[in-house]
Design a protein around this motif. Structure first.
Motif, PDB file in Angstrom:
ATOM      1  N   LEU A   1      19.573   6.029  13.995  1.00 36.75           N
ATOM      2  CA  LEU A   1      18.348   6.113  14.781  1.00 36.75           C
ATOM      3  C   LEU A   1      17.457   7.227  14.265  1.00 36.75           C
ATOM      4  CD1 LEU A   1      19.756   5.550  18.387  1.00 36.75           C
ATOM      5  CD2 LEU A   1      18.412   3.955  17.020  1.00 36.75           C
ATOM      6  N   ALA A   2      18.093   8.372  13.916  1.00 35.65           N
ATOM      7  CA  ALA A   2      17.305   9.478  13.374  1.00 35.65           C
ATOM      8  C   ALA A   2      16.678   9.091  12.040  1.00 35.65           C
ATOM      9  CB  ALA A   2      18.192  10.704  13.204  1.00 35.65           C
ATOM     10  N   ALA A   3      17.444   8.335  11.226  1.00 32.28           N
ATOM     11  CA  ALA A   3      16.909   7.912   9.933  1.00 32.28           C
ATOM     12  C   ALA A   3      15.722   6.980  10.115  1.00 32.28           C
ATOM     13  CB  ALA A   3      17.999   7.225   9.123  1.00 32.28           C
ATOM     14  N   VAL A   4      15.857   6.034  11.067  1.00 33.06           N
ATOM     15  CA  VAL A   4      14.766   5.102  11.307  1.00 33.06           C
ATOM     16  C   VAL A   4      13.522   5.830  11.806  1.00 33.06           C
ATOM     17  CG1 VAL A   4      14.036   3.159  12.751  1.00 33.06           C
ATOM     18  CG2 VAL A   4      16.278   3.136  11.679  1.00 33.06           C
ATOM     19  N   SER A   5      13.758   6.844  12.690  1.00 37.96           N
ATOM     20  CA  SER A   5      12.617   7.534  13.283  1.00 37.96           C
ATOM     21  C   SER A   5      11.987   8.565  12.353  1.00 37.96           C
ATOM     22  CB  SER A   5      13.065   8.231  14.573  1.00 37.96           C
ATOM     23  OG  SER A   5      14.028   9.228  14.270  1.00 37.96           O
ATOM     24  N   HIS A   6      12.708   9.011  11.333  1.00 38.98           N
ATOM     25  CA  HIS A   6      12.169  10.080  10.488  1.00 38.98           C
ATOM     26  C   HIS A   6      12.105   9.686   9.024  1.00 38.98           C
ATOM     27  CE1 HIS A   6      12.440  13.754   8.009  1.00 38.98           C
ATOM     28  NE2 HIS A   6      11.586  14.244   8.899  1.00 38.98           N
ATOM     29  N   ASP A   7      13.263   9.392   8.441  1.00 39.10           N
ATOM     30  CA  ASP A   7      13.302   9.179   6.997  1.00 39.10           C
ATOM     31  C   ASP A   7      12.642   7.874   6.576  1.00 39.10           C
ATOM     32  OD1 ASP A   7      15.174  11.446   5.810  1.00 39.10           O
ATOM     33  OD2 ASP A   7      16.004  10.813   7.714  1.00 39.10           O
ATOM     34  N   LEU A   8      12.725   6.848   7.409  1.00 42.07           N
ATOM     35  CA  LEU A   8      12.016   5.623   7.064  1.00 42.07           C
ATOM     36  C   LEU A   8      10.510   5.764   7.271  1.00 42.07           C
ATOM     37  CD1 LEU A   8      14.338   2.854   8.561  1.00 42.07           C
ATOM     38  CD2 LEU A   8      14.124   3.548   6.193  1.00 42.07           C
ATOM     39  N   ARG A   9      10.139   6.645   8.201  1.00 42.55           N
ATOM     40  CA  ARG A   9       8.726   6.806   8.490  1.00 42.55           C
ATOM     41  C   ARG A   9       7.957   7.404   7.319  1.00 42.55           C
ATOM     42  NH1 ARG A   9       7.623   9.859  13.920  1.00 42.55           N
ATOM     43  NH2 ARG A   9       8.740   8.010  14.646  1.00 42.55           N
ATOM     44  N   THR A  10       8.614   8.288   6.540  1.00 44.67           N
ATOM     45  CA  THR A  10       7.909   8.958   5.437  1.00 44.67           C
ATOM     46  C   THR A  10       7.399   7.969   4.382  1.00 44.67           C
ATOM     47  OG1 THR A  10       9.216  10.940   5.808  1.00 44.67           O
ATOM     48  CG2 THR A  10       8.119  10.742   3.686  1.00 44.67           C
ATOM     49  N   PRO A  11       8.260   7.097   3.812  1.00 45.16           N
ATOM     50  CA  PRO A  11       7.715   6.135   2.838  1.00 45.16           C
ATOM     51  C   PRO A  11       6.761   5.134   3.470  1.00 45.16           C
ATOM     52  CG  PRO A  11      10.029   5.689   3.256  1.00 45.16           C
ATOM     53  CD  PRO A  11       9.739   7.002   3.893  1.00 45.16           C
ATOM     54  N   LEU A  12       7.005   4.752   4.726  1.00 50.33           N
ATOM     55  CA  LEU A  12       6.085   3.827   5.381  1.00 50.33           C
ATOM     56  C   LEU A  12       4.706   4.450   5.547  1.00 50.33           C
ATOM     57  CD1 LEU A  12       8.361   2.229   8.141  1.00 50.33           C
ATOM     58  CD2 LEU A  12       7.354   1.071   6.176  1.00 50.33           C
ATOM     59  N   ALA A  13       4.687   5.737   5.890  1.00 48.99           N
ATOM     60  CA  ALA A  13       3.404   6.417   6.041  1.00 48.99           C
ATOM     61  C   ALA A  13       2.667   6.486   4.705  1.00 48.99           C
ATOM     62  CB  ALA A  13       3.627   7.820   6.598  1.00 48.99           C
ATOM     63  N   ALA A  14       3.418   6.728   3.608  1.00 52.59           N
ATOM     64  CA  ALA A  14       2.783   6.783   2.290  1.00 52.59           C
ATOM     65  C   ALA A  14       2.214   5.419   1.899  1.00 52.59           C
ATOM     66  CB  ALA A  14       3.794   7.260   1.250  1.00 52.59           C
ATOM     67  N   ILE A  15       2.974   4.356   2.193  1.00 56.79           N
ATOM     68  CA  ILE A  15       2.491   3.005   1.870  1.00 56.79           C
ATOM     69  C   ILE A  15       1.236   2.687   2.679  1.00 56.79           C
ATOM     70  CG2 ILE A  15       3.054   0.543   2.011  1.00 56.79           C
ATOM     71  CD1 ILE A  15       5.986   1.349   1.517  1.00 56.79           C
ATOM     72  N   LYS A  16       1.280   2.982   3.980  1.00 56.59           N
ATOM     73  CA  LYS A  16       0.132   2.689   4.825  1.00 56.59           C
ATOM     74  C   LYS A  16      -1.102   3.465   4.385  1.00 56.59           C
ATOM     75  CE  LYS A  16      -1.395   2.570   9.638  1.00 56.59           C
ATOM     76  NZ  LYS A  16      -1.037   2.820  11.057  1.00 56.59           N
ATOM     77  N   ALA A  17      -0.917   4.764   4.039  1.00 53.01           N
ATOM     78  CA  ALA A  17      -2.053   5.580   3.619  1.00 53.01           C
ATOM     79  C   ALA A  17      -2.671   5.034   2.327  1.00 53.01           C
ATOM     80  CB  ALA A  17      -1.607   7.020   3.437  1.00 53.01           C
TER      81      ALA A  17
ATOM     82  N   GLY B   1       3.812   2.137  -4.825  1.00 53.22           N
ATOM     83  CA  GLY B   1       4.994   1.622  -5.505  1.00 53.22           C
ATOM     84  C   GLY B   1       6.188   2.542  -5.375  1.00 53.22           C
ATOM     85  N   SER B   2       5.944   3.856  -5.535  1.00 49.56           N
ATOM     86  CA  SER B   2       7.044   4.825  -5.413  1.00 49.56           C
ATOM     87  C   SER B   2       7.619   4.834  -4.005  1.00 49.56           C
ATOM     88  CB  SER B   2       6.543   6.216  -5.796  1.00 49.56           C
ATOM     89  OG  SER B   2       7.554   7.174  -5.599  1.00 49.56           O
ATOM     90  N   ALA B   3       6.709   4.813  -3.016  1.00 48.32           N
ATOM     91  CA  ALA B   3       7.192   4.796  -1.627  1.00 48.32           C
ATOM     92  C   ALA B   3       7.953   3.523  -1.330  1.00 48.32           C
ATOM     93  CB  ALA B   3       6.010   4.970  -0.669  1.00 48.32           C
ATOM     94  N   THR B   4       7.475   2.398  -1.884  1.00 51.52           N
ATOM     95  CA  THR B   4       8.177   1.132  -1.672  1.00 51.52           C
ATOM     96  C   THR B   4       9.568   1.165  -2.291  1.00 51.52           C
ATOM     97  OG1 THR B   4       6.047  -0.034  -1.709  1.00 51.52           O
ATOM     98  CG2 THR B   4       8.032  -1.363  -2.002  1.00 51.52           C
ATOM     99  N   ASP B   5       9.662   1.746  -3.501  1.00 48.24           N
ATOM    100  CA  ASP B   5      10.982   1.879  -4.135  1.00 48.24           C
ATOM    101  C   ASP B   5      11.911   2.741  -3.284  1.00 48.24           C
ATOM    102  OD1 ASP B   5      10.149   0.305  -6.222  1.00 48.24           O
ATOM    103  OD2 ASP B   5       9.615   2.010  -7.525  1.00 48.24           O
ATOM    104  N   SER B   6      11.375   3.865  -2.764  1.00 47.11           N
ATOM    105  CA  SER B   6      12.191   4.740  -1.918  1.00 47.11           C
ATOM    106  C   SER B   6      12.653   3.999  -0.669  1.00 47.11           C
ATOM    107  CB  SER B   6      11.400   5.989  -1.513  1.00 47.11           C
ATOM    108  OG  SER B   6      11.056   6.748  -2.645  1.00 47.11           O
ATOM    109  N   LEU B   7      11.722   3.247  -0.057  1.00 43.23           N
ATOM    110  CA  LEU B   7      12.085   2.497   1.140  1.00 43.23           C
ATOM    111  C   LEU B   7      13.145   1.448   0.831  1.00 43.23           C
ATOM    112  CD1 LEU B   7      11.492   1.992   4.127  1.00 43.23           C
ATOM    113  CD2 LEU B   7       9.685   0.404   3.432  1.00 43.23           C
ATOM    114  N   GLU B   8      13.021   0.793  -0.316  1.00 47.81           N
ATOM    115  CA  GLU B   8      13.997  -0.220  -0.698  1.00 47.81           C
ATOM    116  C   GLU B   8      15.378   0.395  -0.905  1.00 47.81           C
ATOM    117  OE1 GLU B   8      14.592  -3.753  -4.049  1.00 47.81           O
ATOM    118  OE2 GLU B   8      13.074  -2.203  -4.342  1.00 47.81           O
TER     119      GLU B   8
END
Length: 833
Positions: free
Chosen positions: A616-632, A657-664
């Motif tokens: 849950l912490a990963a979803v709320s924090h660590d996944l948010r970082t690459p998603l925020a980069a992709i959205k921006a 692309g980098s954020a997408t790779d990190s998210l993947e």
């Protein structure tokens, strides 16, 4: 030099006012002209506590650097050089920073005391070593800083700083303990009313025990033998008989009538060790006593009543609980029972005699039969035939011998029969022999009269001596056989204890030893969940297990739900004690195994809860970082009012692309961990070449970040190339993340005996030996990852190790010579598919 005196302020929890009271005592002594210094005082930002430091000389702290971080510690050398009369030292259980003079602050305090300096200090009850696990079970928090109880017990003065849970919570809510941002969390967790109440009770009980020790020491020093009933300590005398449970429950009700009572159960064993209660019954009564909150003790004594009284006086008991004797009344009229003798000799100790359903229903104690059946038969044949045959011989030779010779021969026959078959056949020989001597060998012959009074006296002495000698010989023979059996039992129990030390402490090992000891075909431990269910087999040693206790030639009902059934020769009554000892030990081991299984299951559930929380912490924090980069990046490219040149567009696309790779990679790791946790990873082994697998594994890292040294001549591996690639990729990415800029990571491979060894070498900060076990746990990061790094949730090494172990290999960490960390991955050359 006189050793300094130690005064300890003991509290149930942080914030009760220990440091405040310590400083107040320092001011009081200083006002009397005592030289007082503050060696180390932690105010924790509490203004009222900090105000009390004014006017007291503070010894400056010294700075200790550890792993690049500066810490402040008490300057022991400066205090010893200053040599005050009294030193105030806070937080006695504190662990010093490595590099300090001592590992623990209580050791610093001990050095001050040895130098003749009085010390006033503070400690919380949760830091005492003996209560560490209890506090953890109450609060859910394991204290890492502990102190041996003996250190506090040796203090010259211990003063309890007490405060009700409600008052402490009010102090906490008013901001007098912690900063405002920490108050809500503290009130909702550690400082709950239940936690504080339990900790307060622990502190009061621990201090009460210490006071009790001090009182006992005073009574011994002053030679006071009479009990002082400062506490309602109730001693229960147990025989191991069926009435024991009744006595224990009755005593527990007496103890619970008032506060501060204590239940103490005692069983007296004979000093010769040849008789006693069944071990199984005593073990059950021990367990019941502990369940009722009491303690169980076993002492040795020849006089049971006197041993009970001595024990009661020794523990300063206020009351002794005994049961009504099980002996029949006619036997009690000849000799009073243990309970009556305890009442007569109790003096100032009260005695409570409890009746029970077995009172007065006992029978005359049966003599334990230790002689074999063949010996008993032979003895009775000799007792009946021997006197007749001896008389016939003596009648024929009557003219060449006299009555004293006849008596000596009959006495010899009596002793011989006693050696063969015990007392009663020998008594029979003595009685029959005296009658035959009177009729055939004493003048006048063939009459029941005796002409010479001396002959009458000789026959009477013969009868008495024969019976006496037979009794002594019988007792000696029985004691010899009993001692031999006791030695055999002791040897068996010693071997059983040795099996515990050798790691053979399993139910099956105990049953196998029992089967060998008694020469049984099989020994079966049976269980049922209630009295109406069928028996099920837990363990069986040997062939043909028993389906129920009735199928066995011998059985032991351990409890209503557990039984031990033996198939083979029927055991003698004397073997029951040994059989019950084995049964009690097997039950204890079974319970321990089940507790271990439940603890392991609880640990697995706890780990699962921790993983779900971390997810849950990963979803709320660590996944948010690459998603925020992709959205921006995407939002910027979609703006109509801004025109980006090709370079800016390329940079934004690269960020996406980098954020997408990190998210993947992050999602892949989460899915991989889920597969590992549910044990659904099934490797498919095929031939694989490392010089092809390794380049694919490092393809995702920046160019030039990795140097490969993988010879093409390495043999093929029978492994799952996909799992190996994923595991190696995670290890390499982790190494690149922490490697200094411009310093590449080296990946090498070689064959070491029957294994292929892959080494991933970096020159980063490395990992301390103490942290290497935790670095492979899910969601563990030794220091936060740099912002923006992919996969920083801390799953890479956990997934890598899980995949490697699924492939039959190992993944370990080692130091890199010259600094850094080396990850060593070993795989067997051949692995079956």
């Amino acid at each position: 030099m006189t050793r300094g005196r130690l005064r300890v302020y003991l509290g149930a929890a942080p914030g009760v006012g220990k440091t405040f009271d310590m400083l107040s005592e320092g001011h009081r002594r200083r006002s009397r002209g005592t030289d007082v210094v503050a060696g180390l005082v932690e105010t924790h930002g509490r203004p009222h506590t900090a105000e009390l430091l004014d006017g007291i000389e503070v010894v400056p702290r010294r700075t200790v650097t550890y792993r690049g971080t500066a810490f402040e510690e008490m300057d022991l050398g400066a205090i010893l050089h200053r040599r005050p009369e009294v030193a105030l030292v806070d937080e006695l259980a504190h662990t010093s920073v490595p590099g300090s003079a001592n590992a623990k602050r209580w050791q610093d305090v001990d050095d001050l005391l040895a130098a003749g300096i009085d010390v006033i200090t503070t400690v919380n009850i949760q830091h005492l070593e003996s209560l560490n696990d209890v506090v953890a079970s109450i609060t859910g928090v394991t204290q890492r800083e502990t102190i041996p109880d003996e250190v506090v017990r040796r203090a010259d003065q211990i003063e309890l700083v007490d405060m009700s849970p409600e008052a402490l919570r009010r102090r906490l809510a008013h901001g007098n303990v912690y900063a405002a941002e920490k108050v809500d969390a503290a009130l909702a967790n550690y400082f709950r009313v239940g936690n504080l109440t339990a900790l307060r009770e622990l502190a009061l009980l621990w201090l009460a025990d210490r006071v009790d020790d001090a009182l006992e020491k005073y009574r011994v020093d002053e030679g006071i033998e009479a009990p002082w009933h400062t506490r309602e300590r109730v001693v229960v005398a147990l025989t191991g008989g069926p009435e024991g449970e009744t006595l224990l429950r009755r005593a527990a009700r007496i103890v619970n009538r008032g506060a501060g009572g204590e239940l103490v159960a005692v069983h007296v064993s004979r000093s010769d060790g040849l008789s006693g209660a069944p071990p199984g019954a005593l073990e059950r009564q021990r367990a019941l006593a502990e369940t009722l909150g009491g303690t169980f003790h076993q002492v040795v004594g020849e006089d049971v009543a006197e041993a009970i009284l001595d024990f009661a006086r020794g523990v300063n008991a206020a009351l002794i609980v005994v049961g009504v004797s099980r002996r029949p009344r006619w036997l009690l009229s000849m000799r009073e029972g243990v309970g009556a003798r305890v009442v007569r000799g109790s003096g100032p100790i009260d005695v409570h005699v409890v009746t029970h359903e077995r009172a007065g229903q006992g029978t005359l104690p049966q003599r334990a039969e230790v002689l074999s059946r063949n010996r008993r038969v032979l003895a009775w044949v000799a007792a009946l035939v021997g006197p007749v045959a001896l008389t016939a011989v003596l009648v024929v030779l009557r003219e060449i011998h006299e009555l004293p010779i006849d008596i000596m021969l009959f006495l010899s026959l009596t002793v011989g029969v006693a050696l063969i078959g015990g007392l009663w056949p020998a008594v029979t020989v003595a009685v029959v022999g005296s009658l035959l001597l009177n009729w055939f060998l004493t003048p006048p012959y063939y009459e029941w009269t005796i002409a010479d009074p001396q002959n009458a006296f000789a026959l009477l002495v013969f009868l008495l001596v024969a019976v006496g000698v037979a009794s002594v010989v019988d007792l000696a023979a029985r004691r010899t056989i009993q001692a031999s059996r006791a030695g055999s039992e002791a040897e068996t129990l010693s071997a059983l204890a040795g099996s515990v030390l050798r790691g053979e402490n399993t139910v099956l090992a105990i049953l196998e030893r029992l089967r060998e000891r008694f020469g049984m075909e099989s020994v079966t431990l049976l269980e049922r969940h209630d009295s109406h269910e069928r028996w099920t087999t837990i363990e069986c040693a040997g062939g043909r297990p028993c389906a129920s206790p009735e199928e066995g030639s011998s059985e032991v009902m351990i409890s209503d739900t557990l039984a031990l059934a033996l198939r083979g020769p029927v055991l003698e009554a004397g073997d029951r004690r040994m059989l019950e000892a084995f049964a009690a030990h097997a039950t204890a081991v079974l319970e321990r195994e089940r507790l271990r299984e439940r603890a392991e299951e609880a640990r697995r559930l706890e780990d699962g809860d921790a993983i779900r929380t971390a997810l849950l912490a990963a979803v709320s924090h660590d996944l948010r970082t690459p998603l925020a980069a992709i959205k921006a990046g995407v939002s910027s490219l979609r703006q109509d009012d801004v025109v980006f040149d090709p370079a800016d567009q390329a940079e934004l696309l690269a960020t996406v692309g980098s954020a997408t790779d990190s998210l993947e990679r992050l999602i892949d790791n989460l899915l991989d961990l889920s597969r590992l946790e549910t044990d659904t990873v099934r490797p498919v082994a095929r031939p694989a070449a490392l010089d092809e697998v390794v380049p694919r594994a490092v393809a995702s890292v920046p160019a030039g970040a990795v140097v490969l040294d993988v010879p093409e001549s390495l043999p093929l591996l029978m492994t799952d190339a996909g799992l190996l690639e994923r595991a190696l990729a995670n290890v390499v990415e982790n190494a690149v993340r922490y490697s200094p800029d411009g310093v590449p990571v080296t990946v090498s491979a070689a064959v070491i005996r029957s294994e292929v060894e892959l080494r991933v070498v970096d020159r980063g900060p490395g990992v301390g030996e103490a942290d290497r076990a935790s670095m492979f746990r899910p969601f563990q990061r030794l220091g936060d990852s740099p912002a923006g790094t992919g996969g920083s949730v801390g799953l890479g090494l956990a997934v890598a190790r899980g995949f490697v172990e699924a492939l039959g290999g190992t993944l370990t960490a080692d130091d890199t010579p010259g600094g850094g960390l080396t990850m060593v991955l070993r795989l067997p050359l051949e692995r079956a598919s």
